[in-house]
Design a protein around this motif. Sequence first.
Motif, mmCIF file in Angstrom:
data_model
loop_
_atom_site.group_PDB
_atom_site.id
_atom_site.type_symbol
_atom_site.label_atom_id
_atom_site.label_comp_id
_atom_site.label_asym_id
_atom_site.label_seq_id
_atom_site.Cartn_x
_atom_site.Cartn_y
_atom_site.Cartn_z
ATOM 1 N N GLY A 3 0.814 -1.207 0.000
ATOM 2 C CA GLY A 3 0.000 0.000 0.000
ATOM 3 C C GLY A 3 0.849 1.258 0.000
ATOM 4 N N ARG A 4 0.184 2.380 -0.180
ATOM 5 C CA ARG A 4 0.925 3.645 -0.268
ATOM 6 C C ARG A 4 0.107 4.780 0.335
ATOM 7 N NH1 ARG A 4 1.794 8.225 -3.526
ATOM 8 N NH2 ARG A 4 4.011 8.749 -3.832
ATOM 9 N N ILE A 5 0.785 5.629 1.101
ATOM 10 C CA ILE A 5 0.243 6.914 1.527
ATOM 11 C C ILE A 5 1.159 7.981 0.957
ATOM 12 C CG2 ILE A 5 -0.281 8.442 3.456
ATOM 13 C CD1 ILE A 5 -0.946 6.045 5.137
ATOM 14 N N GLY A 6 0.622 8.827 0.097
ATOM 15 C CA GLY A 6 1.426 9.852 -0.556
ATOM 16 C C GLY A 6 0.933 11.243 -0.218
ATOM 17 N N PHE A 7 1.763 12.237 -0.513
ATOM 18 C CA PHE A 7 1.379 13.624 -0.269
ATOM 19 C C PHE A 7 1.994 14.499 -1.351
ATOM 20 C CE2 PHE A 7 5.260 12.719 2.065
ATOM 21 C CZ PHE A 7 6.090 13.781 1.748
ATOM 22 N N SER A 8 1.385 15.636 -1.599
ATOM 23 C CA SER A 8 1.918 16.586 -2.570
ATOM 24 C C SER A 8 1.482 17.983 -2.174
ATOM 25 C CB SER A 8 1.434 16.258 -3.989
ATOM 26 O OG SER A 8 0.030 16.381 -4.081
ATOM 27 N N VAL A 9 2.327 18.959 -2.538
ATOM 28 C CA VAL A 9 2.031 20.353 -2.231
ATOM 29 C C VAL A 9 2.644 21.219 -3.320
ATOM 30 C CG1 VAL A 9 4.092 20.570 -0.763
ATOM 31 C CG2 VAL A 9 2.181 22.163 -0.464
ATOM 32 N N SER A 10 1.926 22.248 -3.694
ATOM 33 C CA SER A 10 2.431 23.193 -4.686
ATOM 34 C C SER A 10 3.516 24.052 -4.055
ATOM 35 C CB SER A 10 1.292 24.076 -5.208
ATOM 36 O OG SER A 10 1.774 25.050 -6.094
ATOM 37 N N ASN A 11 4.559 24.338 -4.847
ATOM 38 C CA ASN A 11 5.699 25.097 -4.342
ATOM 39 C C ASN A 11 6.148 26.082 -5.412
ATOM 40 O OD1 ASN A 11 7.841 25.827 -2.625
ATOM 41 N ND2 ASN A 11 9.229 24.439 -3.695
ATOM 42 N N ASP A 12 5.640 27.315 -5.326
ATOM 43 C CA ASP A 12 5.983 28.355 -6.302
ATOM 44 C C ASP A 12 5.768 27.885 -7.736
ATOM 45 O OD1 ASP A 12 6.559 30.413 -4.620
ATOM 46 O OD2 ASP A 12 8.731 30.110 -4.615
ATOM 47 N N GLY A 13 4.662 27.254 -7.997
ATOM 48 C CA GLY A 13 4.353 26.805 -9.347
ATOM 49 C C GLY A 13 4.791 25.392 -9.646
ATOM 50 N N ASP A 14 5.722 24.856 -8.872
ATOM 51 C CA ASP A 14 6.125 23.462 -9.009
ATOM 52 C C ASP A 14 5.313 22.621 -8.025
ATOM 53 O OD1 ASP A 14 8.039 24.207 -10.886
ATOM 54 O OD2 ASP A 14 9.547 24.555 -9.340
ATOM 55 N N THR A 15 5.496 21.310 -8.094
ATOM 56 C CA THR A 15 4.819 20.409 -7.159
ATOM 57 C C THR A 15 5.836 19.496 -6.509
ATOM 58 O OG1 THR A 15 2.778 20.419 -8.457
ATOM 59 C CG2 THR A 15 3.063 18.625 -6.893
ATOM 60 N N ILE A 16 5.815 19.462 -5.188
ATOM 61 C CA ILE A 16 6.657 18.536 -4.425
ATOM 62 C C ILE A 16 5.790 17.352 -4.030
ATOM 63 C CG2 ILE A 16 8.027 18.216 -2.337
ATOM 64 C CD1 ILE A 16 8.664 21.179 -2.403
ATOM 65 N N SER A 17 6.197 16.150 -4.414
ATOM 66 C CA SER A 17 5.428 14.936 -4.117
ATOM 67 C C SER A 17 6.303 13.943 -3.372
ATOM 68 C CB SER A 17 4.913 14.298 -5.415
ATOM 69 O OG SER A 17 4.060 15.182 -6.114
ATOM 70 N N GLY A 18 5.692 13.243 -2.435
ATOM 71 C CA GLY A 18 6.433 12.243 -1.674
ATOM 72 C C GLY A 18 5.503 11.202 -1.097
ATOM 73 N N SER A 19 6.046 10.367 -0.223
ATOM 74 C CA SER A 19 5.255 9.305 0.394
ATOM 75 C C SER A 19 5.894 8.896 1.707
ATOM 76 C CB SER A 19 5.146 8.095 -0.543
ATOM 77 O OG SER A 19 6.435 7.553 -0.800
ATOM 78 N N PHE A 20 5.159 8.109 2.481
ATOM 79 C CA PHE A 20 5.636 7.566 3.749
ATOM 80 C C PHE A 20 5.897 6.080 3.569
ATOM 81 C CE2 PHE A 20 2.921 11.173 4.777
ATOM 82 C CZ PHE A 20 3.770 11.934 5.576
ATOM 83 N N ALA A 21 7.095 5.658 3.935
ATOM 84 C CA ALA A 21 7.469 4.258 3.744
ATOM 85 C C ALA A 21 6.939 3.356 4.858
ATOM 86 C CB ALA A 21 8.996 4.129 3.659
ATOM 87 N N LYS A 22 6.659 3.925 6.037
ATOM 88 C CA LYS A 22 6.238 3.102 7.177
ATOM 89 C C LYS A 22 4.950 3.658 7.762
ATOM 90 C CE LYS A 22 10.997 1.857 8.448
ATOM 91 N NZ LYS A 22 12.020 1.906 9.522
ATOM 92 N N TRP A 23 3.922 2.815 7.815
ATOM 93 C CA TRP A 23 2.653 3.199 8.422
ATOM 94 C C TRP A 23 1.842 1.937 8.699
ATOM 95 C CZ3 TRP A 23 -1.586 1.790 5.439
ATOM 96 C CH2 TRP A 23 -1.324 1.532 4.084
ATOM 97 N N THR A 24 0.901 2.056 9.595
ATOM 98 C CA THR A 24 0.016 0.936 9.917
ATOM 99 C C THR A 24 -1.420 1.449 9.974
ATOM 100 O OG1 THR A 24 0.276 1.284 12.307
ATOM 101 C CG2 THR A 24 1.802 -0.260 11.239
ATOM 102 N N ALA A 25 -2.350 0.537 9.765
ATOM 103 C CA ALA A 25 -3.771 0.901 9.818
ATOM 104 C C ALA A 25 -4.554 -0.211 10.499
ATOM 105 C CB ALA A 25 -4.315 1.150 8.410
ATOM 106 N N ALA A 26 -5.348 0.156 11.479
ATOM 107 C CA ALA A 26 -6.263 -0.773 12.145
ATOM 108 C C ALA A 26 -7.682 -0.380 11.732
ATOM 109 C CB ALA A 26 -6.100 -0.695 13.660
ATOM 110 N N ILE A 27 -8.368 -1.289 11.040
ATOM 111 C CA ILE A 27 -9.657 -0.951 10.447
ATOM 112 C C ILE A 27 -10.712 -1.980 10.848
ATOM 113 C CG2 ILE A 27 -10.915 -0.555 8.293
ATOM 114 C CD1 ILE A 27 -8.200 0.074 6.997
ATOM 115 N N VAL A 28 -11.790 -1.480 11.363
ATOM 116 C CA VAL A 28 -12.982 -2.291 11.624
ATOM 117 C C VAL A 28 -14.132 -1.590 10.918
ATOM 118 C CG1 VAL A 28 -14.590 -3.134 13.350
ATOM 119 C CG2 VAL A 28 -12.126 -3.162 13.829
ATOM 120 N N MET A 29 -14.832 -2.327 10.028
ATOM 121 C CA MET A 29 -15.922 -1.677 9.299
ATOM 122 C C MET A 29 -16.736 -2.694 8.520
ATOM 123 S SD MET A 29 -15.691 1.333 6.420
ATOM 124 C CE MET A 29 -17.074 1.664 5.327
ATOM 125 N N ASP A 30 -18.038 -2.509 8.579
ATOM 126 C CA ASP A 30 -18.971 -3.248 7.727
ATOM 127 C C ASP A 30 -19.372 -2.305 6.600
ATOM 128 O OD1 ASP A 30 -21.025 -4.526 6.459
ATOM 129 O OD2 ASP A 30 -22.141 -5.015 8.278
#
Length: 412
Positions: free
Chosen positions: A259-286
Amino acid sequence: MQRYSRAAIFLHWAIAALLAFQIAVGWALEDLGSHGFFLYQWHKSVGMLILALTIARIAVRYWKPRPAKLEGGWQGALASAVHVGLYAFMLGAPLTGWALVSTAKVTVPTLLFGILPLPHLPLPAASHALAENGHGLLAWLGIALFLLHVAGALRHHVMMGDGLIWRMIPGRSPILLVGLPALIAVGFLAGRAILPAPQSATPAPVAVEEADNAVEPEANVAEATNVAAPADNAAANAGEAVAEEPAGPPPAWTVQPGGRIGFSVSNDGDTISGSFAKWTAAIVMDPDHPDSADIKVTIDMASASVGDAYKDGMLPGDEFFGTAAHPTATFVAKGAEATGPDSYRARGTLTLKGVSKPQSIRFTLSGKDATRKITGSATIARAPFGLGNGDSSNGLAPQVAVTFAFTAKRKD
């Protein structure tokens, strides 16, 4: 006529060309803002190269015999003073620049030419202003000494006709007499050539920014989208009203690798994009009863990367994620609501950099039975969390876009 050694000649013209490059780049750095980030790295790298070559030049000066002075009196004393001043400049400018970087409020790592890490000097932060002022003063003194040195050489070679410049030309070659001094112009033009093109202001980004600022800090842009489609929400809410009660407790889901969690933000007309290599998710849902959802996502903020060693080194600092004091960020939501077929919104709390604020996410489910693919997004306001709170962040947009995609399997 006695000449300098070949080592001295090489170092002389190499340093001269690099100094011309530094002058061309240095003049433009303050006006470039975030667009000058990579140029700052080049400026630091070339500065350290000049420092190393200058030390080598001093060693050669005392190792190899030098030609005797051609002029005495006050003119000879002035020439000697200019030489001493140039050596002081070639040593002092890189050293004060190194001190400036080492004591800056925002910790920016330096990789010389993108390869060799340069450690920071162990200097107190209070010396930053002294280093900054000294570096600027030395730059202007260096330019003046550089011009005096060139003027003195031309005076001897052309006006006095004593052929002084031949002492720095191997083999008395007319081609090298033109080619080697031309390296100075090449260095200056190379510095100008790598400068980014001026950014033209356009009205559209301003309008978007004003619209973003009109939203309350805790609001989510995705929520505004939901307001624009009341008919869809009404249909979804009507569906919920007639939905059957769940037959048992909602199922728990296990996030699968990849899986992937990514982020991006505009920076003076350019775009900086990245991601997080380590994360966990606990999900309960019907999925048929989204109000049963219990979601918790934990992100290791030190695992953030934008694919650039310089910028990655800045992310853990206090200006951005402050990972020393706040190593993780969490999003917790109790319950979700359907916004359409297989589409949901969860309102919860985001805790980031020690600050907790309401936050919404939107996501969709695809697949059937025990395996589902989840994709979603959120828009996070930087200011309430203190993200990008320094001078190097002036060009960043106020909103950060977050996206996520992963596969989850239902636990038996």
